[in-house]
Design a protein around this motif. Structure first.
Motif, PDB file in Angstrom:
ATOM      1  N   GLU A 129       0.818  -1.196   0.000  1.00 61.55           N
ATOM      2  CA  GLU A 129       0.000   0.000   0.000  1.00 61.55           C
ATOM      3  C   GLU A 129       0.860   1.257   0.000  1.00 61.55           C
ATOM      4  O   GLU A 129       0.522   2.247  -0.646  1.00 61.55           O
ATOM      5  N   ARG A 130       1.973   1.226   0.717  1.00 62.04           N
ATOM      6  CA  ARG A 130       2.848   2.404   0.762  1.00 62.04           C
ATOM      7  C   ARG A 130       3.360   2.743  -0.624  1.00 62.04           C
ATOM      8  O   ARG A 130       3.324   3.903  -1.063  1.00 62.04           O
ATOM      9  N   LEU A 131       3.838   1.743  -1.356  1.00 66.19           N
ATOM     10  CA  LEU A 131       4.347   1.980  -2.715  1.00 66.19           C
ATOM     11  C   LEU A 131       3.212   2.344  -3.662  1.00 66.19           C
ATOM     12  O   LEU A 131       3.365   3.201  -4.548  1.00 66.19           O
ATOM     13  N   ALA A 132       2.038   1.723  -3.462  1.00 67.25           N
ATOM     14  CA  ALA A 132       0.889   2.020  -4.320  1.00 67.25           C
ATOM     15  C   ALA A 132       0.463   3.475  -4.156  1.00 67.25           C
ATOM     16  O   ALA A 132       0.116   4.161  -5.124  1.00 67.25           O
ATOM     17  N   ARG A 133       0.437   3.981  -2.883  1.00 63.99           N
ATOM     18  CA  ARG A 133       0.077   5.377  -2.665  1.00 63.99           C
ATOM     19  C   ARG A 133       1.060   6.315  -3.379  1.00 63.99           C
ATOM     20  O   ARG A 133       0.661   7.319  -3.973  1.00 63.99           O
TER      21      ARG A 133
END
Length: 501
Positions: free
Chosen positions: A45-49
């Motif tokens: 999720e961190r990279l996706a954001r």
């Protein structure tokens, strides 16, 4: 836990996707597409954001720019604006998979058709990519038909004229729009121009371009060849005005160009009949190199005629085939001179000693070059470039020393075969006083044997390794083009060939 942004979604496999809604005013430009959805290729999720924030900034910047243009509706989208928007189009769908194959590569014809359609969309709607209203679809089809004769790069200038003519035809009722022909506004001063006048017009443009150092306007040989080509083109098109040439006329000109016969003369006034230039005998046809050069010259003249709005027929609409290597007994072995040919050459005033009244001077090479060619078989340039030092004794016999210089040397001599050779001087040349002439040149401290009347013509485009001009240009011009050096029964067009045998 902090909720995910609305532009971030996750599928059942845990992979994150980016999603953004396309503003309503822009959906018509994108064929009704409502949203952008694409994979972020990560389950973090961190990279996706992080990746999604980059997409948001990119898409919203483009949307804001296009919305601003659409709302102001000044001049519509420019080509650059439309291209910038369309760069996003491949991403306006789900990722490609086996059930959703990639769009096939378009052919050149399909690409051109799309370009034409887009230019008409821009004309009728004010912007690229806007759908053409249903009530204007018939007009769009008529414009497509009428503009077929023009290149895609010309459409922006010609389409408004075609649209105005369509509207005028509807208002006056003089002719139906569907029957309206392609429009060619021919300058009345050019209405009767044949291809010869088109060539003259292009020549004047070349002369006016003082920055250009090459081309037909600056080289006599090129100018004379192109002038001859222009006469032949005019004959092959039956001396018709260019604006009256149909597609069939152009095709016939290209087809008959492959059947031209050697030695045929084309005249503008009086007009030469086309059949006088043609032959079905392969042994009498012009060689393939000259024929292909002539076909290319026709294409250049056709293109120039199109720039003058004298014709709408394009070269790519015709079947134009170059001639493959063409050999005949004449091209393989050369055509020997007959006894009357030789008699004509050596019975001119140069050898009879009675110059015409309008001749106030003569040059030694007029007399010696044909004789040396006759007794040695040397080529024109090999003879014309001789130095006085090239006449020397070998084993007690006076000889011609045909030898090349370094190609980079100043005013370099060259030999076509690249091989030096010594040729004994024929006794008949000695009887005629050739050695005395050589001695007189040496006593006058002349380096060149025929420096009087012959000058070195520098190579074109700075090329020195293979100079086709050299010392023979003036000699070739005199023997090939001057009618005064032969008597009435002579054949000046055979003189240079004679010197080359």
């Amino acid at each position: 836990m902090k909720p995910s942004p609305s532009y971030l979604t996750r599928n059942r496999h845990g992979t994150f996707y980016f999603r953004i809604v396309i503003p309503r005013p822009l959906r018509a430009l994108l064929h009704g597409q409502r949203e952008v959805r694409r994979t972020l290729k990560t389950d973090s999720e961190r990279l996706a954001r992080k990746r999604a924030r980059q997409y948001v900034a990119r898409y919203e910047a483009v949307f804001d720019k296009v919305l601003n243009m659409v709302e102001r509706d000044e001049l519509g989208l420019t080509e650059a604006d439309y291209q910038e928007l369309m760069e996003l189009v491949p991403d306006f769908s789900s990722p490609q998979n086996e059930s959703n194959p990639a769009e096939p590569i378009l052919s050149d014809k399909e690409i051109e058709a799309r370009q034409r359609r887009r230019e008409i969309e821009r004309l009728l709607t004010g912007a690229y990519g806007r759908p053409i209203p249903t009530e204007l679809e018939q007009t769009a089809q008529q414009l497509l038909e009428l503009s077929h004769a023009y290149q895609p790069t010309e459409l922006r200038a010609i389409l408004p004229k075609l649209r105005d003519e369509l509207a005028l035809g509807r208002l006056t009722g003089t002719r139906t729009a569907s029957a309206l022909p392609a429009i060619h506004r021919v300058d009345p001063a050019m209405a009767n121009w044949t291809l010869y006048q088109v060539w003259q017009h292009r020549l004047e443009l070349d002369k006016a371009d003082t920055a250009e150092k090459s081309g037909q306007a600056n080289y006599g040989g090129s100018l004379e060849l192109n002038e001859r080509f222009a006469r032949v083109m005019t004959v092959l098109t039956n001396h018709k005005p260019v604006c009256e040439l149909s597609k069939q006329d152009w095709q016939a000109a290209y087809d008959t160009a492959r059947k031209m016969k050697v030695g045929a003369e084309a005249s503008i006034d009086p007009p030469t009949p086309r059949d006088d230039l043609l032959t079905d005998d392969p042994e009498q046809m012009v060689g393939h190199e000259r024929t292909n050069a002539f076909i290319d010259a026709i294409k250049r003249m056709q293109h120039h005629a199109r720039t003058l709005d004298l014709t709408a027929v394009r070269e790519d609409e015709l079947r134009i085939k170059h001639v493959k290597k063409r050999e005949s007994a004449r091209t393989r072995d050369g055509k020997p001179f007959s006894a009357p040919d030789i008699e004509a050459i050596f019975s001119s005033y140069i050898y009879r000693g009675t110059p015409p009244a309008n001749r106030t001077k003569a040059y030694p090479f007029w007399f010696w070059l044909p004789l040396i060619a006759y007794f040695t078989g040397a080529r024109t340039n090999e003879i014309a470039q001789l130095n006085t030092a090239d006449i020397r004794e070998v084993d007690g016999h006076p000889c011609f020393d045909f030898c090349p210089d370094d190609p980079k040397a100043f005013e370099a001599k060259r030999i076509k075969t690249g091989e030096a050779r010594q040729v004994p001087i024929h006794p008949r040349l000695i009887e005629l006083g050739f050695l005395e002439y050589v001695d007189s040149q040496r006593q006058a401290k002349q380096k060149k044997l025929f420096g009087d009347g012959l000058t070195y013509l520098p190579p074109r485009n700075g090329e020195t390794d293979h100079n086709k001009e050299g010392w023979a240009k003036a000699a070739s011009k005199f023997f090939n083009e001057s009618l005064l050096w032969l008597n009435d029964s002579g054949h000046p067009d055979r003189a240079l060939s004679f010197a080359q045998q």
